[in-house]
Design an enzyme around this catalytic site. Structure first.
Site, PDB file in Angstrom:
ATOM      1  N   GLY A  11       0.567  -1.225  -0.053  1.00 23.22           N
ATOM      2  CA  GLY A  11      -0.031  -0.016   0.026  1.00 23.22           C
ATOM      3  C   GLY A  11       0.813   1.341   0.075  1.00 23.22           C
ATOM      4  N   SER A  12       2.073   1.076  -0.632  1.00 27.11           N
ATOM      5  CA  SER A  12       2.845   2.413  -0.680  1.00 27.11           C
ATOM      6  C   SER A  12       2.267   3.448  -1.647  1.00 27.11           C
ATOM      7  CB  SER A  12       4.122   2.162  -0.809  1.00 27.11           C
ATOM      8  OG  SER A  12       4.445   1.675  -2.290  1.00 27.11           O
ATOM      9  N   ASN A  13       1.570   2.985  -2.750  1.00 23.72           N
ATOM     10  CA  ASN A  13       1.080   3.957  -3.642  1.00 23.72           C
ATOM     11  C   ASN A  13      -0.098   4.416  -2.965  1.00 23.72           C
ATOM     12  OD1 ASN A  13       2.566   3.850  -6.413  1.00 23.72           O
ATOM     13  ND2 ASN A  13       2.376   1.776  -5.810  1.00 23.72           N
ATOM     14  N   LYS A  59     -12.470 -16.012  -3.227  1.00 26.09           N
ATOM     15  CA  LYS A  59     -13.176 -17.362  -3.614  1.00 26.09           C
ATOM     16  C   LYS A  59     -14.722 -16.905  -4.061  1.00 26.09           C
ATOM     17  CE  LYS A  59     -10.758 -19.731  -0.222  1.00 26.09           C
ATOM     18  NZ  LYS A  59     -11.073 -19.088   0.974  1.00 26.09           N
ATOM     19  N   ASN A 101      -4.307   1.652 -13.755  1.00 22.66           N
ATOM     20  CA  ASN A 101      -3.522   0.656 -13.123  1.00 22.66           C
ATOM     21  C   ASN A 101      -2.218   1.371 -13.458  1.00 22.66           C
ATOM     22  OD1 ASN A 101      -2.598  -1.832 -12.146  1.00 22.66           O
ATOM     23  ND2 ASN A 101      -1.916  -2.416 -13.894  1.00 22.66           N
ATOM     24  N   HIS A 103       1.708   0.004 -13.452  1.00 24.22           N
ATOM     25  CA  HIS A 103       2.693  -1.312 -13.764  1.00 24.22           C
ATOM     26  C   HIS A 103       3.932  -1.006 -13.699  1.00 24.22           C
ATOM     27  CE1 HIS A 103       3.079  -5.433 -15.096  1.00 24.22           C
ATOM     28  NE2 HIS A 103       4.081  -4.678 -15.913  1.00 24.22           N
TER      29      HIS A 103
HETATM   30  C1  GRF Z   1       3.772  -1.619  -7.615  1.00 30.16           C
HETATM   31  O1  GRF Z   1       4.893  -2.043  -7.987  1.00 30.16           O
HETATM   32  C2  GRF Z   1       2.825  -1.691  -8.835  1.00 30.16           C
HETATM   33  O2  GRF Z   1       3.433  -1.071  -9.779  1.00 30.16           O
HETATM   34  C3  GRF Z   1       2.418  -3.092  -8.784  1.00 30.16           C
HETATM   35  O3  GRF Z   1       2.167  -3.498  -7.477  1.00 30.16           O
HETATM   36  C4  GRF Z   1       3.124  -2.798  -6.531  1.00 30.16           C
HETATM   37  C5  GRF Z   1       2.273  -2.183  -5.607  1.00 30.16           C
HETATM   38  O4  GRF Z   1       2.974  -1.553  -4.487  1.00 30.16           O
HETATM   39  N1  GRF Z   1       1.217  -3.188  -9.618  1.00 30.16           N
HETATM   40  P1  GRF Z   1       2.447  -0.957  -3.137  1.00 30.16           P
HETATM   41  O5  GRF Z   1       1.460  -2.037  -2.556  1.00 30.16           O
HETATM   42  O6  GRF Z   1       1.701   0.316  -3.731  1.00 30.16           O
HETATM   43  O7  GRF Z   1       3.367  -0.509  -2.250  1.00 30.16           O
END
Ligand code: GRF
Length: 192
Positions: A11-13, A59, A101, A103
């Protein structure tokens, strides 16, 4: 603009979006709900910030219920921030041009099914690529193939490893995601 953030990991993003909302850098944007597909650190982050958070059971057939809930909440944009479940075609079509998304590669390279986490960076290193980066794109029914919103590149140093590259690209992701959100918000504001 009310957004929903879908998470599966650290969850850093997510935290970055939270922080920028708080500091008003993302003025006009509000995280209405966090959806997790497993118990993960991102869920704890949402809880600490007192953001509504639902953990779905992978599930179960959860996507129809979440679709309804998001519509009831007037969500305008879904952000996949490290979300590992592949969304059903129906869900993607319902939210066409409203799911983005992040990536960790320069798509269309190193995308698609199974390309996530360290695997992406290992493949980049194995192929002796000279550059890599991050991409924010719209989500369609074709994994990692939707229209690219923003991309940022970095040069790969000779001594780079998959983990060092992952760390560097993670930092790029944070600013790229924020930049993309600002761009999409500005676009939404200018569309009648
Ligand atoms: C990131 O590298 C993103 O590009 C990928 O999953 C990772 C998530 O990182 N899709 P975080 O959970 O936000 O730290």
């Amino acid at each position: 603009m009310k957004i929903a953030v879908f998470v599966s990991g650290n969850g850093s993003n997510l935290q970055c979006i939270i922080d920028k909302c708080k500091s008003n850098e993302l003025e006009g944007i509000e995280i209405s709900i966090v959806i997790a597909d497993r118990n993960c650190y991102a869920v704890q982050k949402a809880k600490i910030e007192k953001i509504d958070c639902i953990t779905v059971d992978r599930k179960e057939k959860w996507q129809l219920n979440i679709d309804t809930l998001l519509k009831e909440r007037n969500i305008e944009l879904i952000v996949l921030a490290g979300f590992l479940t592949i969304l059903e075609n129906n869900f993607c079509n319902q939210w066409e041009n409203k799911i983005i998304n992040i990536h960790p590669s320069l798509l269309p390279k190193y995308g698609g099914k199974g390309m996530y986490g360290l695997k992406v960076h290992q493949a980049v290193i194995d192929n002796k690529e000279k550059e890599s980066g991050a991409t924010v794109h719209f989500v369609t029914t074709h994994i990692d193939k939707g229209e690219i919103i923003l991309q940022e590149k970095i040069d790969i140093k000779e001594e780079a490893t998959a983990s060092s590259l992952q760390e560097l690209i993670h930092q790029i992701e944070h600013r790229l995601l924020i930049k993309s959100l600002k761009l999409l918000y500005a676009k939404a504001q200018s569309t009648p």
